[in-house]
Design a protein around this motif. Structure first.
Motif, PDB file in Angstrom:
ATOM      1  N   ALA A   1       0.829  -1.217   0.000  1.00 43.75           N
ATOM      2  CA  ALA A   1       0.000   0.000   0.000  1.00 43.75           C
ATOM      3  C   ALA A   1       0.856   1.256   0.000  1.00 43.75           C
ATOM      4  O   ALA A   1       0.560   2.238  -0.687  1.00 43.75           O
ATOM      5  CB  ALA A   1      -0.931  -0.040   1.223  1.00 43.75           C
ATOM      6  N   VAL A   2       1.912   1.190   0.800  1.00 40.15           N
ATOM      7  CA  VAL A   2       2.805   2.381   0.834  1.00 40.15           C
ATOM      8  C   VAL A   2       3.445   2.617  -0.516  1.00 40.15           C
ATOM      9  O   VAL A   2       3.554   3.744  -1.020  1.00 40.15           O
ATOM     10  CB  VAL A   2       3.862   2.194   1.923  1.00 40.15           C
ATOM     11  N   ALA A   3       3.889   1.576  -1.154  1.00 37.55           N
ATOM     12  CA  ALA A   3       4.524   1.727  -2.480  1.00 37.55           C
ATOM     13  C   ALA A   3       3.572   2.261  -3.522  1.00 37.55           C
ATOM     14  O   ALA A   3       3.922   3.106  -4.358  1.00 37.55           O
ATOM     15  CB  ALA A   3       5.098   0.376  -2.921  1.00 37.55           C
ATOM     16  N   ALA A   4       2.299   1.750  -3.420  1.00 37.70           N
ATOM     17  CA  ALA A   4       1.300   2.245  -4.383  1.00 37.70           C
ATOM     18  C   ALA A   4       1.029   3.711  -4.172  1.00 37.70           C
ATOM     19  O   ALA A   4       0.870   4.495  -5.128  1.00 37.70           O
ATOM     20  CB  ALA A   4       0.023   1.417  -4.267  1.00 37.70           C
ATOM     21  N   ALA A   5       0.931   4.102  -2.888  1.00 39.88           N
ATOM     22  CA  ALA A   5       0.688   5.536  -2.604  1.00 39.88           C
ATOM     23  C   ALA A   5       1.829   6.406  -3.106  1.00 39.88           C
ATOM     24  O   ALA A   5       1.623   7.484  -3.680  1.00 39.88           O
ATOM     25  CB  ALA A   5       0.467   5.706  -1.088  1.00 39.88           C
ATOM     26  N   ILE A   6       3.050   5.928  -2.869  1.00 35.91           N
ATOM     27  CA  ILE A   6       4.210   6.711  -3.352  1.00 35.91           C
ATOM     28  C   ILE A   6       4.201   6.816  -4.867  1.00 35.91           C
ATOM     29  O   ILE A   6       4.480   7.867  -5.450  1.00 35.91           O
ATOM     30  CB  ILE A   6       5.511   6.039  -2.865  1.00 35.91           C
ATOM     31  N   ALA A   7       3.834   5.708  -5.513  1.00 38.73           N
ATOM     32  CA  ALA A   7       3.793   5.736  -6.996  1.00 38.73           C
ATOM     33  C   ALA A   7       2.746   6.699  -7.501  1.00 38.73           C
ATOM     34  O   ALA A   7       2.953   7.439  -8.465  1.00 38.73           O
ATOM     35  CB  ALA A   7       3.546   4.316  -7.526  1.00 38.73           C
ATOM     36  N   ARG A   8       1.529   6.633  -6.801  1.00 42.49           N
ATOM     37  CA  ARG A   8       0.497   7.570  -7.248  1.00 42.49           C
ATOM     38  C   ARG A   8       0.915   9.014  -7.035  1.00 42.49           C
ATOM     39  O   ARG A   8       0.669   9.886  -7.885  1.00 42.49           O
ATOM     40  CB  ARG A   8      -0.803   7.241  -6.500  1.00 42.49           C
ATOM     41  N   ALA A   9       1.582   9.269  -5.929  1.00 43.79           N
ATOM     42  CA  ALA A   9       2.039  10.653  -5.659  1.00 43.79           C
ATOM     43  C   ALA A   9       3.060  11.109  -6.718  1.00 43.79           C
ATOM     44  O   ALA A   9       3.016  12.236  -7.231  1.00 43.79           O
ATOM     45  CB  ALA A   9       2.644  10.707  -4.244  1.00 43.79           C
ATOM     46  N   LYS A  10       3.984  10.215  -7.046  1.00 46.76           N
ATOM     47  CA  LYS A  10       4.957  10.557  -8.083  1.00 46.76           C
ATOM     48  C   LYS A  10       4.311  10.783  -9.422  1.00 46.76           C
ATOM     49  O   LYS A  10       4.687  11.670 -10.193  1.00 46.76           O
ATOM     50  CB  LYS A  10       6.014   9.442  -8.203  1.00 46.76           C
ATOM     51  N   ALA A  11       3.287   9.969  -9.738  1.00 46.39           N
ATOM     52  CA  ALA A  11       2.600  10.148 -11.023  1.00 46.39           C
ATOM     53  C   ALA A  11       1.888  11.479 -11.085  1.00 46.39           C
ATOM     54  O   ALA A  11       1.908  12.168 -12.110  1.00 46.39           O
ATOM     55  CB  ALA A  11       1.630   8.982 -11.234  1.00 46.39           C
ATOM     56  N   ARG A  12       1.174  11.780  -9.887  1.00 48.52           N
ATOM     57  CA  ARG A  12       0.494  13.080  -9.885  1.00 48.52           C
ATOM     58  C   ARG A  12       1.493  14.228 -10.032  1.00 48.52           C
ATOM     59  O   ARG A  12       1.256  15.210 -10.760  1.00 48.52           O
ATOM     60  CB  ARG A  12      -0.301  13.220  -8.576  1.00 48.52           C
TER      61      ARG A  12
END
Length: 785
Positions: free
Chosen positions: A726-737
């Motif tokens: 979950a943490v990795a997904a959140a970080i990825a989404r933040a980087k994408a945004r």
């Protein structure tokens, strides 16, 4: 009386210098005078004397009689020439002259007919009853010149002078070697000579007459003394010395007086005439026989027959050479005159003239040819031998240096060219030749100076005349102006209108009217030009974009022609509103507008419904990027080529065409960009760094999207158990945004137009992937933690 007493006592004087060259007179003086005969043609020089040539009175084809005049004398210094025999004038042309220069001159060629027919003659017997003027005229018409060699007109010497002539000297000295013509003439015609002397005495009226004979001529002395019957005529022997026969030297021997520098014997009361001249005067006055022949000595060892001969004037020398057996040696020479004062002939075609007294053809051992001259050794022998008491050495140096002033100061013209200086010169310098050339140069310079002075006087006279005419013209103009002013004053006083003021008023009114008309025409032209510019701008704004390149070019050409026609109409004098457009330009513009409308309709029909729909096709994205780049580039070029003021007239046809083509390309590229652009296509870019930043942002977004896809679960609604995932997904989404925001921020700025196709492809792919990643991220459940 003292002179007569001295002469009777045998008292004579001497002159400075003199030489004693070998005489060599005997071979030609042994036999009596012979007749040289009649040649095939006679060459008669028109000028045979000192003075001007006479005027021709015959022409080619004329038959002449013996003694007939061939020329007429218009002044005393002209001496006529007579026909030596009867015949026909066959030519009047230039022939070699009997002159040291060897130049050609005008001659009359007479072909004898063999009849020797005389013209009518009028002899005279009683000369005492005739006046001096009649006798002088007879002598002049007979063409008699001095026969001693100088050729001075005889009648000019005999004319009365201010000073009375006290002594008449008859020169019978004949001192030059080889020449014995006068000696033979005195022996055979002593009586005729004394008759001639009596005629001369009748003209001159001297107190004493002296016949001077050199003492080496005893036979001539005896003949003259026997024929002389007058107590006023003395026959005086003089010592043998060269050049005692010179005029000035003989005067000094007889009288002891010297002729002054630049003077004449008549200035001291003396007249000198040659014995041959006295004989010719007798023939002319008493026998009415002009000077048509004379005695010539034929001497030299190259002649088989040496003698004295009666030779007709004009006889070619070649005839005499043949007549008296001339035998040429190794280096043949023919000399006209004696060895001292004669000159070498350049051609045997030269004729005998009145002053020719000898034809000499010496052999080499008799008279050596001229040798190369050596440097002067300043021995002064030339000065000792000079009979004129000159300085021959100084004259030689000045003659070589062409120093005319110094030659004149050393009395060059007192030189009698006797050749005594050259005879004694050990360096074999031909001094007389230098003196002759220098004299000719000085005479030529004097003639040129006289002509220049004459031209100067004529110029000054002309200038004075022009100035006088100018003054007279100004006076006339002033007088006329004063008269006009007086008339105007009278008219003004009488109440009439002043014509000058009226004329000035008319001129001012005309100038004002012309300036008003010009200003009105200029304003109308400017208004019409502004109207045409407004119409042109409106037409350009209303015209739709077209894909047809030829239509755009035709429209641009039509607009350029319209502008040129408008300028032509504006520059004319007629009002601009009255000018008509060119028919061809109007037709071309209409055709261009029709094509543009048709192209716009086709573009509207083929346009997609939604221009902002996303593009999935890679080729469409590439085409859209290329179109945007071309559109931006064309827009920049159009902005650079666009004139500063839209209403300024376009004069250059080529510039107008180029601008029109650029605008057409820009419109076409814009249409293509609108059809295929998924996002904002109108964002221009200028900064290279911004393009680099955008590319980096797109790369980061692409990487983040890839990572997000790798970490995304298969089903979006599946629960997340693993905390790390979950943490990795959140970080990825933040980087994408964050990457999407940076991409949007970069694209919101002015992105530079990239002409490189590969860069455009990469940018399109990056944007497509970024949109796909953003869509994926929006569908994921948010992590509340």
């Amino acid at each position: 009386m003292s002179l007569l007493a001295n002469l009777q006592a045998g008292k004579l004087h001497d002159f400075h210098g003199g030489i004693h060259p070998p005489e060599r007179k005997a071979p030609a003086n042994i036999n009596p005078i012979v007749d040289a005969g009649l040649p095939d043609e006679l060459v008669l020089q028109i000028r045979q004397h000192i003075g001007q040539p006479a005027r021709l009175r015959v022409k080619v084809g004329s038959r002449v009689l013996k003694g007939e005049r061939l020329t007429d004398a218009d002044n005393p210094m002209m001496i006529p020439v007579h026909a030596p025999t009867s015949g026909t004038v066959v030519a009047i042309e230039h022939r070699p002259l009997c002159h040291p220069s060897g130049l050609d001159g005008e001659c009359v060629i007479v072909a004898p007919d063999g009849k020797d027919e005389w013209r009518p003659r009028f002899p005279m017997s009683d000369i005492e009853a005739l006046g001096a003027d009649v006798l002088l005229e007879r002598i002049h018409e007979s063409g008699i010149t001095g026969l001693g060699g100088a050729g001075f007109p005889a009648h000019v010497k005999l004319r009365p002078r201010k000073k009375a002539i006290e002594t008449l000297i008859i020169n019978a000295v004949e001192c030059e070697p080889y020449i014995s013509a006068d000696d033979r003439l005195m022996r055979e015609h002593a009586g005729d000579i004394l008759h001639g002397v009596a005629i001369l005495r009748q003209i001159v009226q001297p107190g004493l007459t002296v016949i001077a004979v050199e003492d080496n001529k005893p036979e001539a002395l005896a003949a003259l003394r026997e024929a002389n019957t007058s107590e006023q005529v003395l026959v005086v022997p003089v010592p043998t010395k060269y050049p005692s026969g010179g005029e000035k030297q003989l005067i000094e021997i007889i009288t002891g007086q010297q002729v002054p520098h630049n003077g004449l014997p008549a200035d001291i009361g003396i007249v000198v005439q040659n014995v041959g001249t006295a004989f010719a005067v007798k023939r002319a006055v008493i026998d009415d026989e002009p000077l048509i022949q004379r005695v010539v000595t034929i001497a030299g060892e190259c002649f088989a027959e040496k003698c004295n001969a009666w030779v007709r004037i004009g006889t070619p020398v070649r005839y005499l050479l043949k007549r008296f057996g001339f035998t040429p040696g190794p280096e043949p020479r023919v000399i006209m005159g004696g060895p001292m004062m004669g000159f070498t002939l350049h051609t045997a075609a030269a004729p005998v003239i009145k002053g020719s007294n000898c034809v000499l053809a010496p052999s080499q051992h008799e008279l050596s040819p001229p040798v190369e001259e050596q440097p002067c050794i300043r021995c002064s022998q030339c000065a000792d031998a000079c009979p004129a008491s000159l300085l021959p050495q100084q004259l030689y140096w000045h003659a070589r240096a062409n120093e005319h002033d110094k030659l004149n100061s050393h009395n060059l013209f007192d030189c009698i060219e006797c050749g005594a200086c050259a005879w004694v010169c050990p360096s074999q310098i031909p001094l007389v030749q230098y003196y002759r050339v220098a004299k000719a140069d000085i005479r030529q310079a004097q003639r040129e100076a006289e002509l220049a002075e004459h031209a100067k006087k004529r110029f000054e006279a002309r200038q004075a005349r022009l100035e006088r005419e100018k003054v007279e013209r100004q006076e006339r103009q002033q007088k006329a102006a004063a008269e006009r002013k007086a008339r105007m004053a009278e008219q003004a006083a009488a109440g009439g209108e002043d014509p000058v003021a009226a004329a000035l008023a008319r001129v001012k009114a005309r100038q004002q009217a012309e300036s008003t008309d010009d200003m009105a025409a200029a304003r109308a032209a400017r208004k019409e030009e502004a109207r045409r510019n407004r119409e042109r701008k409106a037409a350009v704004a209303a015209a739709p974009a077209t894909d047809d390149k030829s239509s755009a070019v035709a429209a641009a050409i039509a607009r350029a022609k319209a502008r040129k026609a408008a300028q032509t109409d504006t520059g004319s004098e007629v009002p601009a509103s009255a000018a008509a457009d060119d028919k061809k330009s109007a037709v071309a513009a209409a055709v261009a507008r029709a094509k543009a409308r048709k192209a716009a309709q086709q573009a509207e029909q083929g346009e997609p419904a939604e221009t902002d729909a996303p593009v999935d096709d890679k080729k469409a994205a590439v085409a859209a990027a290329v179109a945007r780049a071309k559109a931006r580039k064309a827009a920049q070029q159009a902005e650079q080529n666009e004139p500063a003021e839209a209403d300024a007239p376009v004069d250059d046809k080529k510039a107008a065409v180029a601008a029109a083509v650029a605008r057409a390309k820009a419109r076409k590229a814009a249409q293509q960009a609108e059809q295929s652009e998924p996002a904002e296509a109108d964002a221009p870019a200028d900064d290279k760094k911004a393009a680099v930043a955008a590319a980096v942002a797109r790369a980061k977004a692409r990487k983040a999207a890839q990572q997000a896809e790798q970490n995304e679960p298969a089903e979006a609604d599946a629960p997340v158990d693993d905390k790390k995932a979950a943490v990795a997904a959140a970080i990825a989404r933040a980087k994408a945004r964050k990457a999407a925001k940076e991409s949007e921020q970069v694209e919101g700025k002015d992105a530079p137009a990239d002409d490189d196709k590969k860069a455009a492809i990469r940018a399109a792919v990056a944007k497509a992937k970024a949109r796909r990643a953003a869509a994926s991220n929006q569908s994921e459940p948010e992590d509340e933690s």
